[in-house]
Each structure stands twice: as structure tokens, then as C-alpha cells.
Design a protein around this motif. Sequence first.
Motif, mmCIF file in Angstrom:
data_model
loop_
_atom_site.group_PDB
_atom_site.id
_atom_site.type_symbol
_atom_site.label_atom_id
_atom_site.label_comp_id
_atom_site.label_asym_id
_atom_site.label_seq_id
_atom_site.Cartn_x
_atom_site.Cartn_y
_atom_site.Cartn_z
ATOM 1 N N ILE A 112 1.036 -1.250 0.040
ATOM 2 C CA ILE A 112 -0.070 0.023 -0.214
ATOM 3 C C ILE A 112 1.013 1.231 0.003
ATOM 4 O O ILE A 112 1.882 1.194 0.518
ATOM 5 C CB ILE A 112 -1.021 -0.068 1.290
ATOM 6 C CG1 ILE A 112 -0.426 -0.121 2.675
ATOM 7 C CG2 ILE A 112 -2.020 -0.841 1.049
ATOM 8 C CD1 ILE A 112 -1.220 -0.098 3.868
ATOM 9 N N ARG A 113 0.295 2.334 -0.708
ATOM 10 C CA ARG A 113 1.029 3.547 -0.611
ATOM 11 C C ARG A 113 1.123 4.428 0.749
ATOM 12 O O ARG A 113 1.881 5.385 0.829
ATOM 13 C CB ARG A 113 0.696 4.310 -2.008
ATOM 14 C CG ARG A 113 1.156 3.526 -3.160
ATOM 15 C CD ARG A 113 0.914 4.433 -4.511
ATOM 16 N NE ARG A 113 -0.749 4.855 -4.820
ATOM 17 C CZ ARG A 113 -1.571 3.993 -4.934
ATOM 18 N NH1 ARG A 113 -1.532 2.989 -5.414
ATOM 19 N NH2 ARG A 113 -2.901 4.456 -5.133
ATOM 20 N N HIS A 114 -0.031 4.149 1.156
ATOM 21 C CA HIS A 114 -0.465 4.885 2.360
ATOM 22 C C HIS A 114 -0.698 4.356 3.739
ATOM 23 O O HIS A 114 -1.610 4.592 4.458
ATOM 24 C CB HIS A 114 -1.765 6.075 1.859
ATOM 25 C CG HIS A 114 -1.470 6.761 0.905
ATOM 26 N ND1 HIS A 114 -0.544 7.738 0.593
ATOM 27 C CD2 HIS A 114 -1.931 6.625 -0.511
ATOM 28 C CE1 HIS A 114 -0.434 8.201 -0.693
ATOM 29 N NE2 HIS A 114 -1.426 7.624 -1.372
ATOM 30 N N PRO A 115 0.548 3.840 4.087
ATOM 31 C CA PRO A 115 0.302 2.853 5.379
ATOM 32 C C PRO A 115 0.023 3.855 6.365
ATOM 33 O O PRO A 115 -0.745 3.524 7.582
ATOM 34 C CB PRO A 115 1.667 2.022 5.422
ATOM 35 C CG PRO A 115 2.501 2.629 4.633
ATOM 36 C CD PRO A 115 1.572 3.077 3.458
ATOM 37 N N MET A 116 0.800 4.995 6.646
ATOM 38 C CA MET A 116 0.534 5.892 7.576
ATOM 39 C C MET A 116 -0.616 6.483 7.752
ATOM 40 O O MET A 116 -1.479 6.535 8.767
ATOM 41 C CB MET A 116 1.615 7.014 7.741
ATOM 42 C CG MET A 116 1.634 7.870 8.857
ATOM 43 S SD MET A 116 3.061 9.015 9.009
ATOM 44 C CE MET A 116 4.573 8.166 9.018
ATOM 45 N N TYR A 117 -1.605 6.716 6.522
ATOM 46 C CA TYR A 117 -2.915 7.082 6.684
ATOM 47 C C TYR A 117 -3.739 6.144 7.158
ATOM 48 O O TYR A 117 -4.970 6.158 7.478
ATOM 49 C CB TYR A 117 -3.274 7.953 5.228
ATOM 50 C CG TYR A 117 -2.345 8.945 4.910
ATOM 51 C CD1 TYR A 117 -1.614 9.665 5.760
ATOM 52 C CD2 TYR A 117 -2.361 9.208 3.581
ATOM 53 C CE1 TYR A 117 -0.966 10.823 5.492
ATOM 54 C CE2 TYR A 117 -1.378 10.460 3.050
ATOM 55 C CZ TYR A 117 -0.728 11.175 4.118
ATOM 56 O OH TYR A 117 -0.049 12.294 3.723
ATOM 57 N N ALA A 118 -3.389 4.824 6.634
ATOM 58 C CA ALA A 118 -4.212 3.638 6.904
ATOM 59 C C ALA A 118 -4.074 3.514 8.634
ATOM 60 O O ALA A 118 -5.193 3.327 9.084
ATOM 61 C CB ALA A 118 -3.702 2.563 6.118
ATOM 62 N N SER A 119 -2.960 3.863 8.951
ATOM 63 C CA SER A 119 -3.022 3.718 10.451
ATOM 64 C C SER A 119 -3.801 4.759 11.046
ATOM 65 O O SER A 119 -4.412 4.593 12.335
ATOM 66 C CB SER A 119 -1.375 3.785 11.269
ATOM 67 O OG SER A 119 -0.967 5.014 11.114
ATOM 68 N N PHE A 120 -3.822 5.925 10.659
ATOM 69 C CA PHE A 120 -4.819 6.935 11.048
ATOM 70 C C PHE A 120 -6.238 6.669 11.103
ATOM 71 O O PHE A 120 -6.847 6.938 12.085
ATOM 72 C CB PHE A 120 -4.492 8.300 10.146
ATOM 73 C CG PHE A 120 -3.411 9.016 10.517
ATOM 74 C CD1 PHE A 120 -2.308 8.709 11.456
ATOM 75 C CD2 PHE A 120 -3.042 10.296 9.843
ATOM 76 C CE1 PHE A 120 -1.194 9.356 11.838
ATOM 77 C CE2 PHE A 120 -1.586 10.904 10.019
ATOM 78 C CZ PHE A 120 -0.828 10.582 10.855
ATOM 79 N N PHE A 121 -6.587 5.932 9.983
ATOM 80 C CA PHE A 121 -8.001 5.445 9.863
ATOM 81 C C PHE A 121 -8.265 4.407 11.108
ATOM 82 O O PHE A 121 -9.096 4.606 11.660
ATOM 83 C CB PHE A 121 -8.039 4.946 8.570
ATOM 84 C CG PHE A 121 -8.890 5.854 7.484
ATOM 85 C CD1 PHE A 121 -9.665 6.614 7.689
ATOM 86 C CD2 PHE A 121 -7.830 6.061 6.353
ATOM 87 C CE1 PHE A 121 -10.216 7.602 6.578
ATOM 88 C CE2 PHE A 121 -8.284 7.044 5.237
ATOM 89 C CZ PHE A 121 -9.520 7.761 5.334
ATOM 90 N N ALA A 122 -7.407 3.486 11.289
ATOM 91 C CA ALA A 122 -7.698 2.377 12.076
ATOM 92 C C ALA A 122 -7.655 3.218 13.768
ATOM 93 O O ALA A 122 -8.391 2.989 14.397
ATOM 94 C CB ALA A 122 -6.506 1.474 12.006
ATOM 95 N N MET A 123 -6.708 3.966 13.791
ATOM 96 C CA MET A 123 -6.658 4.816 15.314
ATOM 97 C C MET A 123 -8.022 5.393 15.364
ATOM 98 O O MET A 123 -8.361 5.707 16.320
ATOM 99 C CB MET A 123 -5.312 5.578 15.076
ATOM 100 C CG MET A 123 -4.428 5.354 16.220
ATOM 101 S SD MET A 123 -3.023 6.827 16.241
ATOM 102 C CE MET A 123 -2.138 6.312 14.840
ATOM 103 N N ALA A 124 -8.398 6.239 14.107
ATOM 104 C CA ALA A 124 -9.593 6.765 14.430
ATOM 105 C C ALA A 124 -10.894 5.970 14.687
ATOM 106 O O ALA A 124 -11.610 6.463 15.485
ATOM 107 C CB ALA A 124 -9.694 7.760 13.251
ATOM 108 N N LEU A 125 -10.731 4.914 13.906
ATOM 109 C CA LEU A 125 -11.910 3.838 14.279
ATOM 110 C C LEU A 125 -12.014 3.468 15.798
ATOM 111 O O LEU A 125 -13.028 3.414 16.515
ATOM 112 C CB LEU A 125 -11.917 2.721 13.385
ATOM 113 C CG LEU A 125 -13.095 1.896 13.178
ATOM 114 C CD1 LEU A 125 -14.386 2.600 13.070
ATOM 115 C CD2 LEU A 125 -12.816 0.761 12.292
#
Length: 197
Positions: free
Chosen positions: A124-137
Motif C-alpha cells: 500500500i502507498r499510504h500505510p501511515m494514513y491507513a494507521s490514522f484511519f484504524a486509530m480513528a476507528l
Amino acid sequence: MIFQPAHLIFAAGTAVYLVIRAVFQRRAASGHKAVSHADLRDRLLVVLVGACQVGLPAVLMLTPWLDTAHYARPPALTWFGAPLLAGALWLFWRSHADLGVNWSVTLELDRDHALVTRGVYGRIRHPMYASFFAMALAQALLLDNWIAGWGALLAVGLLYRIRTPREEQMMLESFGDAYRAYMQRTGGVVPRAIPRS
Ligand code: SAH
């Protein structure tokens, strides 16, 4: 003041998040910038995300100001929220570790910036943003408040919508075919099942 277990778990996760960021911020601080799209809009997005990730939960836990947005949260949600938070923090740490000095909080590239396509950047190109989504959830699952719980999901959604196309454009302009090929074999925040032809 009595803190709920779910609030404490979220606060501990936030402390880990801030420590990871502080450690890597120090390492990445030195590079000379060659490209910058760090305009006011991008900086405001960074501030908004931080305020929703850290500021609103702090207000919830330390003041009565958000009490009107309280709702009864099923306590069992902690069993989903806590592991999700731990997984998100792992991905956040790995993203920072894999990007190393090639990280910037805004849209910038160093003079000797290297394109990273390995580790958690492999699929994936945006693992940091993916981590932000998971953290926000996880935040929404752990906090019993419409504003402090769900605000970060909105802010991260906005960051992703507005920033990702600009970031990818910047990467394409600097890395050309290498980034184009990388885009073909990877997904944004979810791995691609079949490479794009
Ligand atoms: N979008 C990525 C990185 C977020 S940080 C993620 O979600 O994991 C944003 C900065 O990281 C960008 O300004 C750019 O400087 C850098 N960056 C993003 N993707 C990169 C890559 N594949 N290789 C090197 N640097 C990258």
C-alpha cells in the motif's frame, strides 16, 4: 475524577503515538527541502487531524465541556477498540521506521529524497494514513462521545480526500515512472488484489 478503562486505554495509546512521532520527527528534521507543497491548506489539515486525535479526547477526559455529546457506549466495544488501537500503533511505527528520513509532516521532498517501496510500503502507498484511519476507528469504539469519539474519523477522511491526490502528484513529478509503476502494483490504504494492467 474517575477515568473509565476505555478512556485510559485510549490515553495510553495516544501517549505511545506521541512518543513514536517525537522520536522520528527528530530523526527526519535535518533534510534540505527540494520540493514543497506545504501551503496553508495542508498545514491546517495537519492541525485539524492533531486536534481531533489528541485535543478533543483530552477535553473529553479533563473537562465537562463535551458532556452534551455523551452517549451510552456498549462496554464490549473495548474488546474491539483496544486491539485495533494496538494494531494501528504498530502500523504507524512501521510506517515511520520504513520511511525513515524520507518522512515529512507536510507535503515536502528532500533534495536526496528516496522513494520507499519496501516494508509496509510494499503493498500500500499510504500505510501511515491507513494507521490514522484504524486509530480513528479505535477512538470511536473507545470513547463514549459523538464529538471526541467520531471527530478524528471525519478529520482523517478529509486529510485523505484532500491530501492524497496532491501527494501522489508530487511523487509522480519527482519520481516519474518509478512511482507510476509503484502505483500500478499497490493500493492506497487497502492492498490491491490484482495488479492494474
Ligand atoms: N502517504 C504516506 C506518507 C505520509 S507522510 C503514508 O500514508 O504512509 C507524507 C510525506 O511522506 C510526503 O510529503 C513525502 O515526503 C513522503 N512520502 C510519501 N510516500 C513516500 C514514499 N513511498 N517514499 C518516500 N517518501 C514518501
